[in-house]
Write a protein that holds these residues in place. Structure first.
Motif, PDB file in Angstrom:
ATOM      1  N   UNK A 124       0.788  -1.224   0.000  1.00 16.60           N
ATOM      2  CA  UNK A 124       0.000   0.000   0.000  1.00 16.60           C
ATOM      3  C   UNK A 124       0.818   1.269   0.000  1.00 16.60           C
ATOM      4  N   UNK A 125       2.121   1.150   0.167  1.00 12.45           N
ATOM      5  CA  UNK A 125       2.967   2.339   0.262  1.00 12.45           C
ATOM      6  C   UNK A 125       3.138   2.982  -1.103  1.00 12.45           C
ATOM      7  N   UNK A 126       3.311   4.304  -1.110  1.00 11.92           N
ATOM      8  CA  UNK A 126       3.600   5.005  -2.349  1.00 11.92           C
ATOM      9  C   UNK A 126       5.021   4.681  -2.784  1.00 11.92           C
ATOM     10  N   UNK A 127       5.231   4.663  -4.075  1.00 12.49           N
ATOM     11  CA  UNK A 127       6.532   4.245  -4.601  1.00 12.49           C
ATOM     12  C   UNK A 127       7.626   5.250  -4.271  1.00 12.49           C
ATOM     13  N   UNK A 128       7.334   6.544  -4.440  1.00 13.79           N
ATOM     14  CA  UNK A 128       8.363   7.544  -4.203  1.00 13.79           C
ATOM     15  C   UNK A 128       9.275   7.688  -5.411  1.00 13.79           C
ATOM     16  N   UNK A 129      10.141   8.706  -5.381  1.00 14.83           N
ATOM     17  CA  UNK A 129      11.003   8.965  -6.541  1.00 14.83           C
ATOM     18  C   UNK A 129      12.140   7.959  -6.644  1.00 14.83           C
ATOM     19  N   UNK A 130      12.662   7.821  -7.836  1.00 12.75           N
ATOM     20  CA  UNK A 130      13.856   7.017  -8.066  1.00 12.75           C
ATOM     21  C   UNK A 130      15.054   7.742  -7.464  1.00 12.75           C
ATOM     22  N   UNK A 131      15.938   6.991  -6.825  1.00 12.84           N
ATOM     23  CA  UNK A 131      17.099   7.572  -6.169  1.00 12.84           C
ATOM     24  C   UNK A 131      18.372   7.067  -6.828  1.00 12.84           C
ATOM     25  N   UNK A 132      19.344   7.966  -6.993  1.00 15.48           N
ATOM     26  CA  UNK A 132      20.628   7.588  -7.571  1.00 15.48           C
ATOM     27  C   UNK A 132      21.750   8.208  -6.770  1.00 15.48           C
ATOM     28  N   UNK A 133      22.738   7.393  -6.391  1.00 19.25           N
ATOM     29  CA  UNK A 133      23.908   7.892  -5.672  1.00 19.25           C
ATOM     30  C   UNK A 133      25.065   6.937  -5.898  1.00 19.25           C
ATOM     31  N   UNK A 134      26.233   7.494  -6.159  1.00 17.12           N
ATOM     32  CA  UNK A 134      27.480   6.729  -6.287  1.00 17.12           C
ATOM     33  C   UNK A 134      27.334   5.527  -7.218  1.00 17.12           C
ATOM     34  N   UNK A 135      26.632   5.710  -8.348  1.00 13.62           N
ATOM     35  CA  UNK A 135      26.464   4.628  -9.305  1.00 13.62           C
ATOM     36  C   UNK A 135      25.352   3.657  -8.974  1.00 13.62           C
ATOM     37  N   UNK A 136      24.663   3.850  -7.817  1.00 10.70           N
ATOM     38  CA  UNK A 136      23.564   2.965  -7.407  1.00 10.70           C
ATOM     39  C   UNK A 136      22.241   3.664  -7.706  1.00 10.70           C
ATOM     40  N   UNK A 137      21.364   2.996  -8.438  1.00 11.66           N
ATOM     41  CA  UNK A 137      20.042   3.534  -8.745  1.00 11.66           C
ATOM     42  C   UNK A 137      18.987   2.607  -8.156  1.00 11.66           C
ATOM     43  N   UNK A 138      18.106   3.177  -7.342  1.00  8.36           N
ATOM     44  CA  UNK A 138      17.026   2.419  -6.699  1.00  8.36           C
ATOM     45  C   UNK A 138      15.706   2.894  -7.265  1.00  8.36           C
ATOM     46  N   UNK A 139      14.973   1.964  -7.879  1.00  2.78           N
ATOM     47  CA  UNK A 139      13.677   2.263  -8.492  1.00  2.78           C
ATOM     48  C   UNK A 139      12.583   1.612  -7.641  1.00  2.78           C
ATOM     49  N   UNK A 140      11.892   2.401  -6.779  1.00  3.73           N
ATOM     50  CA  UNK A 140      10.878   1.807  -5.889  1.00  3.73           C
ATOM     51  C   UNK A 140       9.709   1.186  -6.640  1.00  3.73           C
TER      52      UNK A 140
END
Length: 275
Positions: A124-140
């Motif tokens: 049920x949680x909202x996905x939120x924005x995609x995050x990118x740092x130090x070559x790591x990209x997290x796509x909720x």
């Protein structure tokens, strides 16, 4: 109604656990070995599996691997051994929790409710924005993490833990708080958090022995540090650039400015007062 699959070759343990779960409002299926558990899970997918580690023929680790390969069913492992290697193996292959025998059946029911509640919160949680740092990209939204373009094989809880840390950069978060925010537990063995952090470092850090991203804050917990050269970026709507300033007025040519003389006005005479 949630259905819990209890997999244990000890009939006394299975009977006691079944009784407590049914009194808590759950439907229960029982299996005494791995092959039977896999057949029941395939025919009627359970809401959660309580899985004994020590099973005849096919051990609980192999059963867990096959269950998780078939789908994202939550698994709580039951083990008579409290050795950390067993916990690491169970958590590594995707178990959501583990309980060491002997255990309190009431506590076990609370653990079951907690894992199921956390699963509902995740959906049920909202996905939120995609995050990118130090070559790591997290796509909720896709629940996918890449490092330098390569997809990382994270378990459900490893993904949730990394997402929580990346959303709170520079903040020291206690293990108890991580257990509450990521696992949804109000109590439990804090080594669960420690094991997950160790496994996560092995997947996201360039050198897990000298982590630069997930730092230990001694006596507190963990902190996600963003390298100075790699700030966290979130993919959101583009921001309009401000309008360019108007160009300065062209200077007058020297021939014009040299011909203009600025003089001060001559003050008017002061009238005499007749004295």
């Amino acid at each position: 109604m949630h259905t819990i699959l209890v997999v244990d070759d000890d009939p006394t343990v299975a009977e006691v656990v079944t009784g407590y779960l049914e009194r808590a409002g759950f439907a229960v299926d029982r299996a005494a070995d791995g092959p039977q558990a896999l057949r029941l899970a395939a025919g009627k997918p359970p809401s959660l599996v309580l899985l004994d580690l020590m099973l005849p023929g096919m051990d609980g680790l192999e059963v867990c691997r096959r269950l998780r390969a078939a789908g994202p069913v939550p698994v709580i492992m039951l083990t008579a051994r409290g050795d950390e290697d067993d916990r690491i193996l169970g958590l590594e292959i995707g178990a959501d929790d583990y309980v060491t025998k002997p255990f309190s059946p009431r506590e076990l029911v609370l653990r079951v409710e907690s894992v199921l509640r956390r699963g509902r919160a995740d959906r049920g949680a909202t996905a939120g924005p995609e995050l990118t740092v130090a070559g790591i990209t997290l796509d909720p939204a896709a629940r996918r993490v890449t490092k330098d373009g390569r997809v990382l094989a994270l378990t459900l809880r490893e993904f949730d833990l990394l997402a929580h840390l990346m959303r709170h950069p520079g903040q020291a978060i206690a293990r108890e708080q991580l257990m509450h925010d990521v696992w949804g537990w109000e109590f439990g063995d804090l080594s669960t958090v420690t094991v997950h952090v160790r496994r996560l470092r092995g997947k996201v850090e360039d050198d897990p022995a000298a982590p630069r991203l997930i730092r230990t804050v001694w006596g507190v917990g963990y902190r996600f540090d963003v390298p100075a050269e790699a700030p966290v970026a979130s993919v959101e709507a583009p921001v309009e650039a401000p309008p360019a300033p108007a160009p300065p007025a062209p200077a007058l040519p020297a021939s014009v400015t040299s011909s203009v003389t600025v003089t001060s006005p001559t003050p008017a005479p002061v009238p005499s007062d007749g004295s």
